[in-house]
Every structure is written in structure tokens, then in C-alpha cells.
Scaffold this motif. Structure first.
Motif, PDB file in Angstrom:
ATOM      1  N   ASN A  93       0.817  -1.212   0.000  1.00 56.35           N
ATOM      2  CA  ASN A  93       0.000   0.000   0.000  1.00 56.35           C
ATOM      3  C   ASN A  93       0.844   1.253   0.000  1.00 56.35           C
ATOM      4  N   VAL A  94       1.983   1.228   0.679  1.00 50.41           N
ATOM      5  CA  VAL A  94       2.906   2.356   0.641  1.00 50.41           C
ATOM      6  C   VAL A  94       3.648   2.387  -0.689  1.00 50.41           C
ATOM      7  N   PHE A  95       4.067   1.202  -1.134  1.00 56.70           N
ATOM      8  CA  PHE A  95       4.927   1.064  -2.302  1.00 56.70           C
ATOM      9  C   PHE A  95       4.274   1.575  -3.573  1.00 56.70           C
ATOM     10  N   ARG A  96       2.976   1.312  -3.746  1.00 54.25           N
ATOM     11  CA  ARG A  96       2.348   1.583  -5.048  1.00 54.25           C
ATOM     12  C   ARG A  96       2.386   3.068  -5.426  1.00 54.25           C
ATOM     13  N   TYR A  97       2.195   3.952  -4.463  1.00 52.29           N
ATOM     14  CA  TYR A  97       2.192   5.383  -4.792  1.00 52.29           C
ATOM     15  C   TYR A  97       3.613   5.907  -4.994  1.00 52.29           C
ATOM     16  N   LYS A  98       4.553   5.367  -4.247  1.00 55.91           N
ATOM     17  CA  LYS A  98       5.953   5.744  -4.469  1.00 55.91           C
ATOM     18  C   LYS A  98       6.410   5.246  -5.842  1.00 55.91           C
ATOM     19  N   MET A  99       5.928   4.074  -6.252  1.00 56.43           N
ATOM     20  CA  MET A  99       6.266   3.531  -7.567  1.00 56.43           C
ATOM     21  C   MET A  99       5.685   4.397  -8.676  1.00 56.43           C
ATOM     22  N   ILE A 100       4.428   4.801  -8.533  1.00 56.68           N
ATOM     23  CA  ILE A 100       3.809   5.659  -9.548  1.00 56.68           C
ATOM     24  C   ILE A 100       4.560   6.975  -9.655  1.00 56.68           C
ATOM     25  N   ALA A 101       4.887   7.561  -8.501  1.00 57.56           N
ATOM     26  CA  ALA A 101       5.602   8.843  -8.501  1.00 57.56           C
ATOM     27  C   ALA A 101       6.965   8.725  -9.164  1.00 57.56           C
ATOM     28  N   ALA A 102       7.623   7.570  -9.015  1.00 55.82           N
ATOM     29  CA  ALA A 102       8.973   7.396  -9.552  1.00 55.82           C
ATOM     30  C   ALA A 102       8.999   6.971 -11.010  1.00 55.82           C
ATOM     31  N   THR A 103       7.984   6.214 -11.464  1.00 49.94           N
ATOM     32  CA  THR A 103       8.067   5.577 -12.781  1.00 49.94           C
ATOM     33  C   THR A 103       6.928   5.928 -13.728  1.00 49.94           C
ATOM     34  N   ASP A 104       5.812   6.437 -13.210  1.00 49.83           N
ATOM     35  CA  ASP A 104       4.616   6.732 -14.009  1.00 49.83           C
ATOM     36  C   ASP A 104       3.944   5.472 -14.541  1.00 49.83           C
ATOM     37  N   ALA A 105       4.221   4.334 -13.925  1.00 49.62           N
ATOM     38  CA  ALA A 105       3.575   3.082 -14.338  1.00 49.62           C
ATOM     39  C   ALA A 105       2.224   2.931 -13.640  1.00 49.62           C
ATOM     40  N   ILE A 106       1.383   2.073 -14.190  1.00 50.02           N
ATOM     41  CA  ILE A 106       0.114   1.708 -13.565  1.00 50.02           C
ATOM     42  C   ILE A 106       0.390   0.612 -12.541  1.00 50.02           C
ATOM     43  N   TRP A 107      -0.133   0.781 -11.340  1.00 49.82           N
ATOM     44  CA  TRP A 107       0.002  -0.276 -10.339  1.00 49.82           C
ATOM     45  C   TRP A 107      -1.029  -1.362 -10.605  1.00 49.82           C
ATOM     46  N   ILE A 108      -0.581  -2.625 -10.564  1.00 44.35           N
ATOM     47  CA  ILE A 108      -1.483  -3.764 -10.661  1.00 44.35           C
ATOM     48  C   ILE A 108      -1.180  -4.720  -9.514  1.00 44.35           C
ATOM     49  N   ASP A 109      -2.185  -5.149  -8.782  1.00 52.43           N
ATOM     50  CA  ASP A 109      -1.973  -6.242  -7.846  1.00 52.43           C
ATOM     51  C   ASP A 109      -1.604  -7.494  -8.646  1.00 52.43           C
ATOM     52  N   CYS A 110      -0.915  -8.414  -7.989  1.00 54.98           N
ATOM     53  CA  CYS A 110      -0.502  -9.645  -8.677  1.00 54.98           C
ATOM     54  C   CYS A 110      -1.647 -10.617  -8.892  1.00 54.98           C
ATOM     55  N   ASP A 111      -2.867 -10.234  -8.490  1.00 58.06           N
ATOM     56  CA  ASP A 111      -4.031 -11.072  -8.785  1.00 58.06           C
ATOM     57  C   ASP A 111      -5.055 -10.321  -9.634  1.00 58.06           C
ATOM     58  N   ALA A 112      -4.563  -9.346 -10.401  1.00 58.09           N
ATOM     59  CA  ALA A 112      -5.419  -8.595 -11.326  1.00 58.09           C
ATOM     60  C   ALA A 112      -5.134  -9.084 -12.748  1.00 58.09           C
ATOM     61  N   PHE A 113      -6.119  -9.693 -13.374  1.00 57.03           N
ATOM     62  CA  PHE A 113      -5.973 -10.251 -14.723  1.00 57.03           C
ATOM     63  C   PHE A 113      -6.335  -9.199 -15.761  1.00 57.03           C
ATOM     64  N   CYS A 114      -5.482  -9.032 -16.766  1.00 59.65           N
ATOM     65  CA  CYS A 114      -5.711  -8.031 -17.802  1.00 59.65           C
ATOM     66  C   CYS A 114      -6.669  -8.588 -18.851  1.00 59.65           C
ATOM     67  N   HIS A 115      -7.887  -8.080 -18.847  1.00 62.06           N
ATOM     68  CA  HIS A 115      -8.911  -8.510 -19.797  1.00 62.06           C
ATOM     69  C   HIS A 115      -8.775  -7.754 -21.121  1.00 62.06           C
ATOM     70  N   ARG A 116      -8.536  -6.459 -21.017  1.00 55.60           N
ATOM     71  CA  ARG A 116      -8.248  -5.602 -22.169  1.00 55.60           C
ATOM     72  C   ARG A 116      -7.139  -4.632 -21.772  1.00 55.60           C
ATOM     73  N   PRO A 117      -6.350  -4.141 -22.721  1.00 54.80           N
ATOM     74  CA  PRO A 117      -5.274  -3.214 -22.368  1.00 54.80           C
ATOM     75  C   PRO A 117      -5.805  -1.888 -21.836  1.00 54.80           C
ATOM     76  N   PHE A 118      -5.017  -1.259 -20.983  1.00 51.24           N
ATOM     77  CA  PHE A 118      -5.382   0.057 -20.452  1.00 51.24           C
ATOM     78  C   PHE A 118      -5.192   1.104 -21.546  1.00 51.24           C
ATOM     79  N   PRO A 119      -6.196   1.947 -21.783  1.00 53.14           N
ATOM     80  CA  PRO A 119      -6.075   2.994 -22.807  1.00 53.14           C
ATOM     81  C   PRO A 119      -4.926   3.950 -22.504  1.00 53.14           C
TER      82      PRO A 119
END
Length: 276
Positions: A82-108
Motif C-alpha cells: 500500500n505504501v509502495f504503489r504510490y511511491k512507484m507511480i511517482a517514480a516511474t509513471d507506471a500503472i500499479w497492478i496487484d498480482c491477482d489482477a488479470f488483464c482482460h483488455r489493455p489500459f487505454p
């Protein structure tokens, strides 16, 4: 495990965090589903992980932040993530995904606020989340984690008393966590999104959490109609491994269940990565 074919398009990067030496097959499945849709997928790890599938970029979690494993042991893996995800977004601009989130369609490409309500409650979930790198919401979240208060602003009297009754020598993060386990996850995200006006930007639940948590057994039912929960807007399907019954974690999914069909589609052998 045979490598999956990646789409030609290179899409927005996504990333997650893993604490432990080994992935479960559902985690392999969910990470690889993003690779399949062309998302560069990074898994930040707190230690070497023996069975990360080919196609996943592996980086140390310390690339993003210092990791105090003693606090993790006194709280939970979810506290750190929970702490890591926002620090990761701030550092990399990536989308956070939990490891149990299945990609049904790509993120626009242009979607700037990726988060949604969860299940039958009004709280926002942060299992899949992207917010702009710079802005009031991420600034408030990072300030909360970096400068923990005596008690979160939304705590009631009973929750505050739970903090006060604890050993004052404990780290403040541990005292808050012991008072309320979700104080660093959905509660914090929902509160600060309400404060900044970002709550109203949330996606509808069908986009990221089409199946309510309470119905998560449907993923393993060979006669279940999981896709009946999906809409044309569905991008991600949360599998809720934290709520999965032990039998499903320790045994391959039954033929024709959603979990089995997605493993066959992506190229994951469940038998090779069961919970031990």
C-alpha cells in the motif's frame, strides 16, 4: 512454461510488488496477461523469486523505496504494498497492478484516473490504480505515509483508543495497522480522494472489479458464468487471491473454470506453481 506471444503494440508500463520466494500460478497468470496485451510488466521483489515467468521484468523493491522487513513482519505484506504503489507511480509513471489482477483488455493510453469502487461497498479499492505523478492526491498520500499522524484523520474514537492502548515503543505504522488493517489501503485512498475531489473521477466497478469479492469462488467453478459479470468497459478482472479458499490454492483449477481457461489461453501450467 512456454513463452506467450506478445502483441506488437507497446503500451503503458505496469508494475507490481512481490514479497516472498515464489509466485503462485494465479500470480504468474495475471502478470503474463499484461505482457500478452503489450504492457511492459515489472515485478519489484524484496528477495529472489524462483519462478518469475519469461517476459516479466524483475527489479529490486529498493529501486523504489527502502524496505523495512521488520515492520512488514509486524504488519503484513499488504502494508508494504500500500505504501509502495504510490511511491512507484511517482517514480516511474507506471500503472500499479496487484498480482491477482488479470488483464482482460489493455489500459487505454490516455486514461489518467484508473481506480474504481469495490464490491458492494462505496469505498474505492486500490488493487489497480493510476493517478497522475504530480497532483494533490498523490502528494497527500505520500505525505501520509512519510509523516504518519498520531491517528488517521478519519479514525473514530474507538479506533483512536485502540492506538492509545498499544505499546508506544512500537513503530507508528504498526500501531495504526493494529488498530485498523485497511488504514493504509482502501481507507486512506478513499479518504484522500474525497478530500481532493478525485473520488468522483472513479471508474465504475465493472471496469476493474467486475466480480464482487464475495463471489470469488466463481473463478473456479467449471459451470460458472464469470463473463456474465463483464461489460464492454471491463479492463481488469480481480481474482482476489487473498480470499481464495485453501483448496483452490493447493490444487489445479477444474477444467472449463475461468481460472483453467485463462491459464490455457496465456500458457501457464497451474500444477507447476501451487501453494506448498
Amino acid at each position: 512454461m512456454a513463452p506467450i506471444a506478445q502483441t506488437a503494440a507497446t503500451r503503458r508500463p505496469v508494475a507490481s510488488l512481490w514479497i516472498g520466494p515464489r509466485l503462485h500460478y494465479l500470480n504468474q497468470l495475471c502478470l503474463l496477461s499484461h505482457v500478452k496485451h503489450g504492457h511492459p510488466t515489472t515485478l519489484y521483489c524484496t528477495e529472489p523469486v524462483s519462478n518469475v515467468p519469461e517476459g516479466i521484468i524483475v527489479r529490486p523493491a529498493t529501486d523504489i523505496m527502502a524496505v523495512d522487513m521488520e515492520i512488514v513482519r509486524q504488519t503484513s505484506e499488504s502494508f508494504l504494498s500500500n505504501v509502495f504503489r504510490y511511491k512507484m507511480i511517482a517514480a516511474t509513471d507506471a500503472i500499479w497492478i496487484d498480482c491477482d489482477a488479470f488483464c482482460h483488455r489493455p489500459f487505454p493510453d490516455g486514461m489518467q484516473n484508473i481506480y474504481a469502487g469495490h464490491g458492494f461497498r462505496g469505498a474505492l479499492n486500490c488493487g489497480v490504480v493510476y493517478i497522475p505523478q504530480q497532483g494533490e492526491l498523490i502528494a497527500r498520500l505520500l505525505d501520509y505515509y512519510d509523516n504518519l499522524p498520531d491517528a488517521p484523520a478519519w479514525f473514530n474514537k474507538q479506533q483512536r483508543k485502540k492506538i492509545e492502548k498499544q505499546d508506544p515503543s512500537l513503530p507508528q505504522a504498526v500501531r495504526i495497522y493494529n488498530a485498523e488493517r485497511t488504514a493504509f489501503g482502501p481507507q486512506a485512498f478513499t479518504y484522500f480522494a474525497q478530500q481532493t475531489g478525485d473520488y468522483d473521477k472513479a471508474l465504475s466497478s465493472d471496469v476493474l472489479y467486475p466480480v464482487p469479492f464475495q463471489l470469488n469462488d466463481v473463478f473456479y467453478d467449471p459451470y460458472g458464468r464469470v463473463e456474465g459479470h463483464f461489460t464492454e468497459a471491463t479492463l481488469s478482472v480481480h481474482l482476489y487471491t487473498n480470499g481464495t479458499k485453501p483448496w483452490w490454492r493447493k490444487n489445479p483449477p477444474l477444467a472449463n473454470s475461468y481460472a483453467a481457461r485463462m491459464c490455457a489461453e496465456i500458457g501457464v501450467d497451474p500444477a507447476q506453481a501451487l501453494e506448498e
